[in-house]
Every structure is written in C-alpha cells, then in structure tokens.
Design an enzyme around this catalytic site. Sequence first.
Site, PDB file in Angstrom:
ATOM      1  N   LYS A   1     -52.554 104.767 -88.226  1.00  0.00           N
ATOM      2  CA  LYS A   1     -53.929 104.413 -88.575  1.00  0.00           C
ATOM      3  C   LYS A   1     -54.017 104.317 -90.098  1.00  0.00           C
ATOM      4  CE  LYS A   1     -56.495 106.052 -84.597  1.00  0.00           C
ATOM      5  NZ  LYS A   1     -55.630 105.250 -83.775  1.00  0.00           N
TER       6      LYS A   1
ATOM      7  N   ASP B   1     -52.847 100.356 -86.082  1.00  0.00           N
ATOM      8  CA  ASP B   1     -53.956 100.385 -85.123  1.00  0.00           C
ATOM      9  C   ASP B   1     -55.200  99.767 -85.751  1.00  0.00           C
ATOM     10  OD1 ASP B   1     -52.402 101.786 -83.305  1.00  0.00           O
ATOM     11  OD2 ASP B   1     -53.372 103.718 -83.679  1.00  0.00           O
TER      12      ASP B   1
ATOM     13  N   ARG C   1     -51.360  93.457 -80.780  1.00  0.00           N
ATOM     14  CA  ARG C   1     -51.753  94.194 -79.581  1.00  0.00           C
ATOM     15  C   ARG C   1     -53.221  93.843 -79.326  1.00  0.00           C
ATOM     16  NH1 ARG C   1     -52.641 100.047 -80.969  1.00  0.00           N
ATOM     17  NH2 ARG C   1     -50.418 100.449 -80.743  1.00  0.00           N
TER      18      ARG C   1
ATOM     19  N   GLY D   1     -61.222  97.851 -77.194  1.00  0.00           N
ATOM     20  CA  GLY D   1     -61.940  98.468 -78.318  1.00  0.00           C
ATOM     21  C   GLY D   1     -62.498  99.819 -77.907  1.00  0.00           C
TER      22      GLY D   1
ATOM     23  N   THR E   1     -53.813  97.398 -71.935  1.00  0.00           N
ATOM     24  CA  THR E   1     -54.948  97.703 -71.079  1.00  0.00           C
ATOM     25  C   THR E   1     -54.438  98.372 -69.811  1.00  0.00           C
ATOM     26  OG1 THR E   1     -56.844  96.765 -69.887  1.00  0.00           O
ATOM     27  CG2 THR E   1     -54.884  95.385 -69.991  1.00  0.00           C
TER      28      THR E   1
ATOM     29  N   ARG F   1     -60.620 109.113 -75.425  1.00  0.00           N
ATOM     30  CA  ARG F   1     -60.070 108.989 -74.061  1.00  0.00           C
ATOM     31  C   ARG F   1     -61.108 109.444 -73.027  1.00  0.00           C
ATOM     32  NH1 ARG F   1     -57.250 107.131 -77.418  1.00  0.00           N
ATOM     33  NH2 ARG F   1     -58.608 105.450 -76.779  1.00  0.00           N
TER      34      ARG F   1
HETATM   35  C1  LIG Z   1     -51.454 101.125 -76.029  1.00  0.00           C
HETATM   36  C2  LIG Z   1     -52.907 101.140 -76.413  1.00  0.00           C
HETATM   37  C3  LIG Z   1     -53.249 101.113 -77.748  1.00  0.00           C
HETATM   38  C4  LIG Z   1     -54.597 101.092 -78.122  1.00  0.00           C
HETATM   39  N1  LIG Z   1     -54.924 100.942 -79.448  1.00  0.00           N
HETATM   40  C5  LIG Z   1     -56.216 100.797 -79.802  1.00  0.00           C
HETATM   41  C6  LIG Z   1     -56.591 100.486 -81.136  1.00  0.00           C
HETATM   42  O1  LIG Z   1     -55.750 100.332 -82.036  1.00  0.00           O
HETATM   43  N2  LIG Z   1     -57.923 100.354 -81.412  1.00  0.00           N
HETATM   44  C7  LIG Z   1     -58.883 100.492 -80.450  1.00  0.00           C
HETATM   45  O2  LIG Z   1     -60.065 100.334 -80.759  1.00  0.00           O
HETATM   46  N3  LIG Z   1     -58.557 100.797 -79.182  1.00  0.00           N
HETATM   47  C8  LIG Z   1     -57.258 100.949 -78.834  1.00  0.00           C
HETATM   48  N4  LIG Z   1     -56.934 101.226 -77.520  1.00  0.00           N
HETATM   49  C9  LIG Z   1     -57.986 101.642 -76.558  1.00  0.00           C
HETATM   50  C10 LIG Z   1     -58.674 100.466 -75.914  1.00  0.00           C
HETATM   51  O3  LIG Z   1     -59.499  99.824 -76.854  1.00  0.00           O
HETATM   52  C11 LIG Z   1     -59.527 100.929 -74.705  1.00  0.00           C
HETATM   53  O4  LIG Z   1     -60.510 101.828 -75.153  1.00  0.00           O
HETATM   54  C12 LIG Z   1     -58.736 101.607 -73.609  1.00  0.00           C
HETATM   55  O5  LIG Z   1     -57.494 100.992 -73.408  1.00  0.00           O
HETATM   56  C13 LIG Z   1     -59.513 101.566 -72.263  1.00  0.00           C
HETATM   57  O6  LIG Z   1     -59.724 100.266 -71.881  1.00  0.00           O
HETATM   58  P1  LIG Z   1     -58.891  99.477 -70.754  1.00  0.00           P
HETATM   59  O7  LIG Z   1     -58.389  98.230 -71.386  1.00  0.00           O
HETATM   60  O8  LIG Z   1     -57.819 100.333 -70.187  1.00  0.00           O
HETATM   61  O9  LIG Z   1     -59.937  99.015 -69.689  1.00  0.00           O
HETATM   62  P2  LIG Z   1     -61.069  99.784 -68.883  1.00  0.00           P
HETATM   63  O10 LIG Z   1     -61.844  98.734 -68.203  1.00  0.00           O
HETATM   64  O11 LIG Z   1     -61.774 100.755 -69.764  1.00  0.00           O
HETATM   65  O12 LIG Z   1     -60.235 100.615 -67.843  1.00  0.00           O
HETATM   66  C14 LIG Z   1     -59.562 100.032 -66.740  1.00  0.00           C
HETATM   67  C15 LIG Z   1     -59.122 101.155 -65.812  1.00  0.00           C
HETATM   68  O13 LIG Z   1     -58.116 101.941 -66.457  1.00  0.00           O
HETATM   69  C16 LIG Z   1     -58.299 103.315 -66.215  1.00  0.00           C
HETATM   70  N5  LIG Z   1     -58.562 104.000 -67.505  1.00  0.00           N
HETATM   71  C17 LIG Z   1     -58.896 103.425 -68.691  1.00  0.00           C
HETATM   72  N6  LIG Z   1     -59.008 104.363 -69.655  1.00  0.00           N
HETATM   73  C18 LIG Z   1     -58.764 105.549 -69.061  1.00  0.00           C
HETATM   74  C19 LIG Z   1     -58.726 106.889 -69.514  1.00  0.00           C
HETATM   75  N7  LIG Z   1     -58.963 107.206 -70.802  1.00  0.00           N
HETATM   76  N8  LIG Z   1     -58.443 107.863 -68.622  1.00  0.00           N
HETATM   77  C20 LIG Z   1     -58.185 107.565 -67.342  1.00  0.00           C
HETATM   78  N9  LIG Z   1     -58.207 106.308 -66.828  1.00  0.00           N
HETATM   79  C21 LIG Z   1     -58.494 105.326 -67.675  1.00  0.00           C
HETATM   80  C22 LIG Z   1     -59.440 103.430 -65.266  1.00  0.00           C
HETATM   81  O14 LIG Z   1     -58.898 103.439 -63.971  1.00  0.00           O
HETATM   82  C23 LIG Z   1     -60.226 102.159 -65.484  1.00  0.00           C
HETATM   83  O15 LIG Z   1     -60.940 101.779 -64.364  1.00  0.00           O
HETATM   84  C24 LIG Z   1     -55.601 101.191 -77.124  1.00  0.00           C
HETATM   85  C25 LIG Z   1     -55.244 101.215 -75.789  1.00  0.00           C
HETATM   86  C26 LIG Z   1     -53.931 101.163 -75.408  1.00  0.00           C
HETATM   87  C27 LIG Z   1     -53.577 101.142 -73.963  1.00  0.00           C
END
Ligand SMILES: Cc1cc2nc3c(=O)[nH]c(=O)nc-3n(C[C@H](O)[C@H](O)[C@H](O)COP(=O)(O)OP(=O)(O)OC[C@H]3O[C@@H](n4cnc5c(N)ncnc54)[C@H](O)[C@@H]3O)c2cc1C
Length: 305
Positions: free
Chosen positions: A97, A131, A182, A186, A224, A287
């Site tokens: 970060k 990030d 990536r 968000g 995701t 998270r």
């Molecule tokens: C490798 C990686 C790097 C990331 N880097 C950044 C970054 O640099 N900046 C930034 O703003 N965000 C970052 N994120 C976080 C991202 O923005 C989302 O907040 C996060 O990934 C949840 O969104 P989703 O795409 O999984 O979809 P969602 O629609 O939120 O989730 C889809 C499904 O995944 C599961 N799920 C999602 N999150 C969780 C959780 N915390 N606990 C349990 N189950 C869950 C659930 O089953 C949900 O129904 C990152 C995420 C990943 C995977």
Amino acid sequence: MSALRSLALAAADSPRLQRFVQRYGFRLGAARFVAGETLDDAVPVLRRLNDDGLLTNTTLLGEGVRDEAETRAVVGAYTEVLDRIHTEGLRTNLAVKLTHLGLSIDEELAHRNVSELVEHAASVGNFLRMDMEESRTVDATLRIYRRLREEGHANVGTVLQAYLFRTEDDLAALLPLAPNLRIVKGAYLEPPEIAYPQKRDVDAAYARLMEASLERGGFTAVATHDETLIEHAIAFAREREIPSERFQFQMLYGVRPRLQLDLVRRGFDVLVATPYGTEWYRYLMRRLAERPANLLFFARSLLRR
Ligand SMILES: Cc1cc2nc3c(=O)[nH]c(=O)nc-3n(C[C@H](O)[C@H](O)[C@H](O)COP(=O)(O)OP(=O)(O)OC[C@H]3O[C@@H](n4cnc5c(N)ncnc54)[C@H](O)[C@@H]3O)c2cc1C
C-alpha cells in the site's frame, strides 16, 4: 449500500474499537484472514498454499503512515521479505500500500520508497503490485505507476476499482502501456457522487473493465470471489482466445478456499493474497464489511469470550 457495510467501514477508522478488537481479535477472527503476526508465521502458510498449487502474494499489513522514518522501516521489512521469498523458493510476490510507504506524507517519498522495492524485487526475479486505497489516493497511485513504467520497470502492477465512476477512463488511459492490472470491485467507503452505490452497477462495471483489460491490457488479475464474474471471465477468455499467461484469478486468504482449489484443478492460475502483521485491524474490518454474515459471526465470538 447496506447499513452493516457502512458501519463496518466506519469502524475501520475508530481508534477506540481498534484498541478493543486488537486486544482480543486475532484468535477470534483475524486469524481466518491473516497468515499470522510475523514473517515467520506467514512463511509456512505461503508454503502450504504453494504446495496446494496456488500462487500467493503477501503484504506486511499497515497503512496511513505519517512518519518518514517509519516508511523507511517498512522498506527495510519488505526488502527482508523479498530476500526470504527468494531463499525459501516461494511462489510469492508482493502487494504493497503506498500510504504504508509514505503517500500520506509526500508523493515523492512514496515514489522513492516503492522504486527501491521494485528494483530489489527485480534483482531477485520478483514482482510488486501497488494496491489501490481510498479514492483520494487514486491519482497519485496511477501517476507513480506510470512513472515506474516510464523509468523502465516491467515488474510492477497496480489495481483498478470497479465501483469508481472514473475507472473506465483510467483504464483507457493506461491501455497503451500494456498495463499489469488487478481488477477489484472496491473495498472502501466512497460517496455516491464518485462511486456506484448499487452492487449490480458495480458488478456490471466490473464485467466491462475485465473484458477491456483481458482483450487490450497486458496482464489481468481477475480479483473477485464472485462466481458469476469468474465464469464470465473464463468464457470471455476462451471465446477471444486470450492466452492463459495473460490472466490469473486472485482471491483473499480465508475466502472461498474451495473455489480457489477448484479453479486450480480446472487448470487456471490462482493467486491467494495472504497478508501478515500486527496491524490487521483495518484489513479485518474491510473483510467483515464485505459480508454481513462475517460481521455477525465476529461480533458473536467477541461477546462470547
Ligand atoms: C486479491 C484481492 C486483492 C484486492 N485488492 C484490493 C485493492 O487493492 N483495493 C480495493 O479497494 N479492494 C481490493 N480488494 C477487495 C475488493 O475490492 C472487494 O472488496 C472484495 O474482493 C469483495 O468483493 P468480491 O469481488 O469478492 O465480490 P462480492 O460480490 O462482494 O462477493 C462475492 C461472493 O464472495 C464471497 N465473499 C466476498 N468477500 C467475502 C469475505 N470478506 N468473506 C467471506 N466471503 C466473501 C461471498 O460468498 C460473496 O457472495 C481485493 C480483493 C482481492 C480478492
């Protein structure tokens, strides 16, 4: 946006709650999402994930540093991490970060610190991704990314967030660099003037960005846990004959581990983002905000102790 999500993201900035949770939270909840509090804790976790066929990245947790000497200590710590990854032969790269490396103090300082790390990463054949944090940091992060690429560094990438209205333009501006990006939905609390408040709009923007990056970018990390978007990426890549070296899936340590392994079995590259460190509070709150069920589970275990 759900009220619980806003509450958890507001809690991420509360020092009082932080003191309370930091005292009790590691065993009760943080250990699910964080590989430990030290590098020695993290190494066996990274190795186990690698042994299961998963790629990994790691992050020393921390953000919003306001003291220059502290940012130099972070550079020292990451240099040690890169050396350790090298000697241990781990398939692990870095995700950092910029506010941990001085962006809240001065953009030049953050640039100097991150270039030093990108150079060190190159010397041990490794890669570093910056990030994306709160919206106020996006311009500076993208400027630093562009600068590093113009300075000739190829082993660096950054992140675009689908919830921001601006991101489609940001992607279009970056495409000539064949960027390593990536794509995420968000994770921060952003106002409706600049970010889609509705999940379905974020998901639709994600699909558009992912397609454009897969088709015209350099390398795309589809980050995701959303199975609909993951299957969409797979179908799109197959249809457009996008070679498998040009993309990978990324998920978070502790989230959908079975899905991670299923994708590996189907022949895809999957990287698990696996942070460690004592400053896990804000990471944990983000998270919890992503899934109200996590929040309830965590609150219950805190009350039960
Ligand atoms: C490798 C990686 C790097 C990331 N880097 C950044 C970054 O640099 N900046 C930034 O703003 N965000 C970052 N994120 C976080 C991202 O923005 C989302 O907040 C996060 O990934 C949840 O969104 P989703 O795409 O999984 O979809 P969602 O629609 O939120 O989730 C889809 C499904 O995944 C599961 N799920 C999602 N999150 C969780 C959780 N915390 N606990 C349990 N189950 C869950 C659930 O089953 C949900 O129904 C990152 C995420 C990943 C995977």
